[in-house]
Design a protein around this motif. Sequence first.
Motif, mmCIF file in Angstrom:
data_model
loop_
_atom_site.group_PDB
_atom_site.id
_atom_site.type_symbol
_atom_site.label_atom_id
_atom_site.label_comp_id
_atom_site.label_asym_id
_atom_site.label_seq_id
_atom_site.Cartn_x
_atom_site.Cartn_y
_atom_site.Cartn_z
ATOM 1 N N HIS A 1 61.754 51.108 43.838
ATOM 2 C CA HIS A 1 62.414 52.078 44.711
ATOM 3 C C HIS A 1 61.389 52.871 45.510
ATOM 4 N N ASP A 2 61.906 53.629 46.448
ATOM 5 C CA ASP A 2 61.116 54.410 47.401
ATOM 6 C C ASP A 2 61.516 55.869 47.249
ATOM 7 N N HIS A 3 60.538 56.773 47.153
ATOM 8 C CA HIS A 3 60.848 58.200 47.043
ATOM 9 C C HIS A 3 60.927 58.898 48.403
ATOM 10 N N THR A 4 60.607 58.207 49.476
ATOM 11 C CA THR A 4 60.614 58.849 50.797
ATOM 12 C C THR A 4 61.919 58.607 51.562
ATOM 13 N N GLN A 5 62.694 57.627 51.125
ATOM 14 C CA GLN A 5 63.978 57.290 51.731
ATOM 15 C C GLN A 5 64.722 56.404 50.728
ATOM 16 N N PHE A 6 66.020 56.192 50.954
ATOM 17 C CA PHE A 6 66.725 55.273 50.066
ATOM 18 C C PHE A 6 66.382 53.856 50.493
ATOM 19 N N ARG A 7 65.641 53.176 49.608
ATOM 20 C CA ARG A 7 65.225 51.805 49.891
ATOM 21 C C ARG A 7 64.844 51.134 48.577
ATOM 22 N N VAL A 8 65.354 49.940 48.385
ATOM 23 C CA VAL A 8 64.989 49.114 47.232
ATOM 24 C C VAL A 8 64.088 48.018 47.794
ATOM 25 N N GLY B 1 69.247 62.862 46.425
ATOM 26 C CA GLY B 1 67.922 62.262 46.288
ATOM 27 C C GLY B 1 67.930 61.005 45.441
ATOM 28 N N ASP B 2 66.945 60.912 44.569
ATOM 29 C CA ASP B 2 66.735 59.692 43.792
ATOM 30 C C ASP B 2 67.894 59.335 42.858
ATOM 31 N N ALA B 3 68.799 60.255 42.608
ATOM 32 C CA ALA B 3 69.970 59.943 41.783
ATOM 33 C C ALA B 3 70.795 58.812 42.414
ATOM 34 N N ALA B 4 70.618 58.591 43.713
ATOM 35 C CA ALA B 4 71.331 57.502 44.400
ATOM 36 C C ALA B 4 70.966 56.142 43.803
ATOM 37 N N TYR B 5 69.758 56.016 43.267
ATOM 38 C CA TYR B 5 69.373 54.748 42.636
ATOM 39 C C TYR B 5 70.204 54.502 41.382
ATOM 40 N N GLY B 6 70.596 55.564 40.700
ATOM 41 C CA GLY B 6 71.505 55.432 39.559
ATOM 42 C C GLY B 6 72.865 54.929 40.002
ATOM 43 N N THR B 7 73.342 55.426 41.136
ATOM 44 C CA THR B 7 74.611 54.952 41.693
ATOM 45 C C THR B 7 74.513 53.465 42.010
ATOM 46 N N TYR B 8 73.421 53.074 42.640
ATOM 47 C CA TYR B 8 73.197 51.658 42.964
ATOM 48 C C TYR B 8 73.217 50.802 41.699
ATOM 49 N N LEU B 9 72.497 51.239 40.687
ATOM 50 C CA LEU B 9 72.427 50.451 39.447
ATOM 51 C C LEU B 9 73.780 50.374 38.751
ATOM 52 N N ASN B 10 74.559 51.449 38.793
ATOM 53 C CA ASN B 10 75.910 51.405 38.214
ATOM 54 C C ASN B 10 76.762 50.351 38.919
ATOM 55 N N LEU B 11 76.666 50.291 40.237
ATOM 56 C CA LEU B 11 77.416 49.286 41.002
ATOM 57 C C LEU B 11 76.927 47.874 40.682
ATOM 58 N N LEU B 12 75.609 47.707 40.592
ATOM 59 C CA LEU B 12 75.019 46.394 40.327
ATOM 60 C C LEU B 12 75.377 45.887 38.935
ATOM 61 N N ALA C 1 74.797 59.376 49.054
ATOM 62 C CA ALA C 1 74.348 59.828 47.730
ATOM 63 C C ALA C 1 72.882 60.249 47.769
ATOM 64 N N TYR C 2 72.054 59.508 48.493
ATOM 65 C CA TYR C 2 70.631 59.853 48.589
ATOM 66 C C TYR C 2 70.448 61.157 49.364
ATOM 67 N N ASN C 3 71.173 61.312 50.458
ATOM 68 C CA ASN C 3 71.057 62.532 51.263
ATOM 69 C C ASN C 3 71.529 63.761 50.500
ATOM 70 N N GLU C 4 72.494 63.581 49.606
ATOM 71 C CA GLU C 4 73.023 64.703 48.832
ATOM 72 C C GLU C 4 72.277 64.931 47.521
#
Length: 180
Positions: free
Chosen positions: A126-133, A53-64, A48-51
């Motif tokens: 979160h990190d804007h340079t890579q997917f990392r919490v 970007g930061d929208a992947a954090y939304g995916t993470y939060l939805n799962l959490l 999700a992050y590679n496709e």
Amino acid sequence: MKQLKPLQRYLELFSENRIDAIGRFIGDQINENWQAVLVKNEDKLLKAYNEGGDAAYGTYLNLLFAPIHTQLKEAGLRPTPKFPGDFNISREWGNEDETDQQRWMWSSVHALNGGTVGTIVTIVFHDHTQFRVPRQPRIIALSEYGKEDVVKALSLLSPDFEQALEFTAEYKEYLRNLPS
């Protein structure tokens, strides 16, 4: 994901302050599960992050937050908007190299039979340079609700929050500063 005491038990234990009980419940759920969600969904989140970007954090939060939403519904409560909150009015700041940012979002919690219980604020690191919490998300429970009152309360808690722009204003500023 590990399930702790059900929300209903928190509401019984802390009956004098429902929003505080809800905040404790959510905080405990996040404390117990934030890393497990990252590990279990690592491939999905990295993709999700590679496709996107930061929208992947939304995916993470939805799962959490998925099991938390289930518990709220069972307790006759609903957040508006869904947790973690309205991205458009959220505020973000962090370090200069953008490897340790924090975004503050919030949702009002309503009883299904009417009435607002309060507000739950979610702080996402979160990190804007890579997917990392880099750190566990934090929860703040407020008795205030309504945008103006919540902004006022959070501004008192954090000078950084007070100075940060809402996402929509921040994005307009970003677009205005793009080279023509």
